[in-house]
Design an enzyme around this catalytic site. Sequence first.
Site, PDB file in Angstrom:
ATOM      1  N   LYS A 175       0.847  -1.196   0.000  1.00  0.00           N
ATOM      2  CA  LYS A 175       0.000   0.000   0.000  1.00  0.00           C
ATOM      3  C   LYS A 175       0.887   1.252   0.000  1.00  0.00           C
ATOM      4  O   LYS A 175       1.474   1.619   1.018  1.00  0.00           O
ATOM      5  CB  LYS A 175      -0.912   0.062   1.235  1.00  0.00           C
ATOM      6  CG  LYS A 175      -1.908   1.205   1.142  1.00  0.00           C
ATOM      7  CD  LYS A 175      -2.289   1.801   2.468  1.00  0.00           C
ATOM      8  CE  LYS A 175      -1.668   3.132   2.764  1.00  0.00           C
ATOM      9  NZ  LYS A 175      -1.880   4.237   1.825  1.00  0.00           N
ATOM     10  N   GLU A 257       9.799   2.866  10.865  1.00  0.00           N
ATOM     11  CA  GLU A 257      10.724   3.989  10.675  1.00  0.00           C
ATOM     12  C   GLU A 257       9.905   5.251  10.839  1.00  0.00           C
ATOM     13  O   GLU A 257       9.098   5.573   9.965  1.00  0.00           O
ATOM     14  CB  GLU A 257      11.328   3.968   9.267  1.00  0.00           C
ATOM     15  CG  GLU A 257      12.452   3.001   9.062  1.00  0.00           C
ATOM     16  CD  GLU A 257      13.570   3.161  10.052  1.00  0.00           C
ATOM     17  OE1 GLU A 257      13.785   4.274  10.575  1.00  0.00           O
ATOM     18  OE2 GLU A 257      14.222   2.147  10.333  1.00  0.00           O
ATOM     19  N   GLU A 393       8.952  17.397  14.938  1.00  0.00           N
ATOM     20  CA  GLU A 393       9.262  17.219  13.524  1.00  0.00           C
ATOM     21  C   GLU A 393       8.318  18.078  12.683  1.00  0.00           C
ATOM     22  O   GLU A 393       7.109  18.044  12.886  1.00  0.00           O
ATOM     23  CB  GLU A 393       9.107  15.748  13.125  1.00  0.00           C
ATOM     24  CG  GLU A 393       9.507  15.511  11.685  1.00  0.00           C
ATOM     25  CD  GLU A 393       9.491  14.042  11.293  1.00  0.00           C
ATOM     26  OE1 GLU A 393       8.467  13.377  11.512  1.00  0.00           O
ATOM     27  OE2 GLU A 393      10.506  13.563  10.755  1.00  0.00           O
TER      28      GLU A 393
END
Length: 503
Positions: A175, A257, A393
């Site tokens: 996906k 990750e 972030e």
Amino acid sequence: MSEKFKNLINGVWKEPDGGKYNENRNPANNDDLIGLFPTSTEKDVNEAVAAAKTAFEKWRLVPAPKRGDVLKIVGDIMLERKDEIAFEMTREMGKVFAETKGDTQEGIDTAYYAASEGRRLFGINTPSELPNKMNLSFRVPIGVAGIISPWNFPMAIPTWKIFPALVTGNTVVFKPAELTPKTATTLVEIIDEAMKIVLGKDYIPGVINLVHGKGRVVGEAFLAHPDINLISFTGSTEVGKRINEAGGKMLKRISLELGGKNAQIVMPDADFDLAIDAVLWGAFGTTGQRCTATSRLILHKDIHDEFVEKLLVRVKNLKLGYGNDKGVDVGPCVSEAQRNTVESYVQIGINEDKSKLVAGGKIAKGPGLEKGWFYEPTIFTGVKPEHRLAKEEIFGPVLAVIKCEDLDDSIKILNNTEYGLSSSIFTKNVNDAFKAVRDIQAGITYINGATIGAEAHMPFGGVKGTGNGHREGGWTVYEFYTEWKAVYIDYSGKLQRAQIDNY
Ligand code: UN1
């Protein structure tokens, strides 16, 4: 009418269940419609997983070197089509042509590495504690791998996951990110083509399946499906936690990750010009949209002002535009939502953190930028380690500059984040460099290099909140996609009881 793309399920390109599609547009020019891509349902996932499960029984029996031959051909085709793939990738997600070529090259490197791994996949043999007995251990595939990939490296990151999965004998349901379905489609077409070339009449449908769609539907269906044994995900920390929780309950093997808040340290003895080249590349290459992007610059107090001054001259020269045009350094943000996030962090920097905005800080305007999600390369100084700009972030062209006292202080500041992916220090002092290597908490550390640019055959991943301990890249990723099988062969002709008859 724009082209309608399809899913690949069990070797057949198919329309999605329910017939719904999603538009994919060029982030540098919103008038440019790339195509319509399936908004798939759980039913599509179920069909793909069933196909992958059936295919696994045949694919696992194909000798690993032959599986590697498939990846060799995949690499060859990618190499032949490199410029075309890169051009379309730039059109789809915005980063400049040189970088999308690099992204494709990373996929080619990963393909050739995987091809050669088909002839390694080393096991370990050790002596038995009993006479006339042999101990072997070797790697076996696990089953069906669910691959969920992000939009910022639309080719490289899927290849990091899919190629090792395939060469070790697993089958795949893939996906891709909703923002980069075209590059994903090209990749899957190439894999399927290579399968047909190498396997010929023994082609196995369902080894690689592609299901486009939303994370909330397709991704969730992966989590719920008992026949998906592994999930490899690169993306946000929030989604990663959700995957770990739901997948963990079902004992799926999960590789994550997640975010980064990478920093570059510059010491007074550093080569300034080199350190400036690196920070511009690390912070504004890929428009700051890399997990490894430099989002903090930690400057020693003795050189802080001079370094910032030089940096500001250079940042003004960066040219924004459509990444397929010549001379462009920085492309757009990938989407309106992403640009809004950048804009909201700039407001946090100004109003909440009360840092000093010294470059950018605005939606970029000008000829050729009207129809894209462009944002000016932005720099804040006076950022404190506890500020949100120093901790969260952003995933955009925003750099937070932090002043430090000395080496120890710089490392302390660098480590003051929940993440730990990439890091860098510029110094000519070998002692400082080695201390930094030892004390920086990150999966990747560069000495006199930018925080971006990991090579495909090295371990890639981070410590702390960046992941769950797995690594992609090189030999390390093969741990994730295989189980160890231990085998004891007793040729003594007697029942030998370990730990009992010999002691
Ligand atoms: C990412 O942004 O998730 O090290 C991947 C680098 C690239 C890969 C980045 N080779 O910057």
